[in-house]
Scaffold this active site. Structure first.
Site, PDB file in Angstrom:
ATOM      1  N   SER A  69       0.802  -1.221   0.000  1.00 44.64           N
ATOM      2  CA  SER A  69       0.000   0.000   0.000  1.00 44.64           C
ATOM      3  C   SER A  69       0.836   1.272   0.000  1.00 44.64           C
ATOM      4  O   SER A  69       0.361   2.322  -0.430  1.00 44.64           O
ATOM      5  CB  SER A  69      -0.954   0.001   1.198  1.00 44.64           C
ATOM      6  N   HIS A 122      -0.104   6.453   5.842  1.00 44.17           N
ATOM      7  CA  HIS A 122       0.352   6.189   4.474  1.00 44.17           C
ATOM      8  C   HIS A 122       0.689   7.509   3.777  1.00 44.17           C
ATOM      9  O   HIS A 122       0.247   8.579   4.203  1.00 44.17           O
ATOM     10  CB  HIS A 122      -0.739   5.467   3.667  1.00 44.17           C
TER      11      HIS A 122
END
Length: 283
Positions: A38, A263
């Site tokens: 990811s 992220h």
């Protein structure tokens, strides 16, 4: 290559030599395969492409890099991927809802692939889950470091031979490719910024230290295999999750941009693409 001279023949040979020196990573319209998890796929950054469970964004670093370098991209990055998903299919889901199965990422590799990027390790080590479990709004809480430190160290050690096998597998399938392996960025500054990011100072240092230890493994294996390692911690300084919204490349527990918690956001992915391209262009 020795340069030849002599009229038209010399010019043709010189032109051919120049193309050869450019190398596969610089070849116009070369095939570029992006592998990884990811951190590379860019979940929740608009727009989504491919399997929705993979969270693959059209603004992740692979798409930015391919556009900048004029490469034909095969992006098979996928949220939740670990080293085993290079050679095994991966089941995906969103909020517990099944979104299907994607093939092994290595299926995208071909003999004529000229560039491969790889970002992997976070799920092998389980760092996002640990970071989530370390969150606290209680300043008197016991730091989580003592609970998870040994576990993270063991998983990091177990990750190293798995990464070695992945790099061997890439080379076997794409023998002429430039292989570029990225580390992970600076998620939180030294001592953190509690309560902006809800981890105690000790745990902020533990969590980023765990990222740094994983990066050391990635660098060691990339260099041992003759591949290119990309340090993303150094360029991330001043862009971690403690910074203002305009400066952040990495989101914290509650994102301030369209991106997954813990992220990179679109600015981070774009910055990573620039770092990778500059490294390729300089070598």
């Amino acid at each position: 290559m020795k340069r030849l001279f002599g009229g038209v023949v010399g010019s043709i040979v010189a032109a051919a030599a120049a193309l050869a020196v450019a190398g596969p990573a610089h070849a116009a319209a070369g095939r570029y395969v992006a592998l990884g998890d990811s951190m590379a796929s860019g979940p929740l950054i608009p727009d989504i492409t491919g399997n929705v469970g993979c969270g693959r964004s059209t603004r992740n670093y692979a798409h930015d890099l391919a556009s900048a370098m004029g490469l034909n991209l095969a992006d098979v990055t996928c949220s939740g991927a670990s080293t085993k998903h290079m050679t095994q299919s991966q089941s995906t889901s969103v909020a517990g809802v099944d979104t299907g199965t994607v093939p092994p990422q290595f299926d995208a590799l071909t003999a004529d692939t000229s560039l491969v990027t790889l970002t992997i390790g976070g799920n092998d080590v389980g760092l996002v889950g640990v970071a989530q479990n370390c969150a606290t709004l209680d300043p008197t809480a016991t730091p989580c470091k003592g609970t998870y430190e040994a576990q993270v160290a063991q998983r990091t050690a177990e990750f190293e031979p798995k990464l070695s096998a992945v790099l061997d597998g890439i080379r076997q399938r794409s023998p002429n490719a430039r292989i570029v392996v990225t580390g992970y960025g600076l998620y939180i500054k030294p001592n953190g910024c509690w309560p902006v990011q809800p981890v105690l100072p000790t745990d902020a240092n533990f969590l980023q230290g765990a990222v740094n230890s994983m990066n050391a493994v990635i660098k060691r294996q990339a260099e041992a295999h003759g591949d290119t390692y990309i340090d993303l911690v150094t360029p991330s300084a001043g862009h971690d999750s403690c910074q203002s919204a305009s400066q952040r490349w990495l989101e914290g527990y509650v994102p301030v941009h369209a991106a997954a918690p813990l992220h990179p956001n679109a600015s981070g992915e774009a910055a990573y693409a620039t770092v990778i391209r500059n490294t390729i262009d300089a070598s």
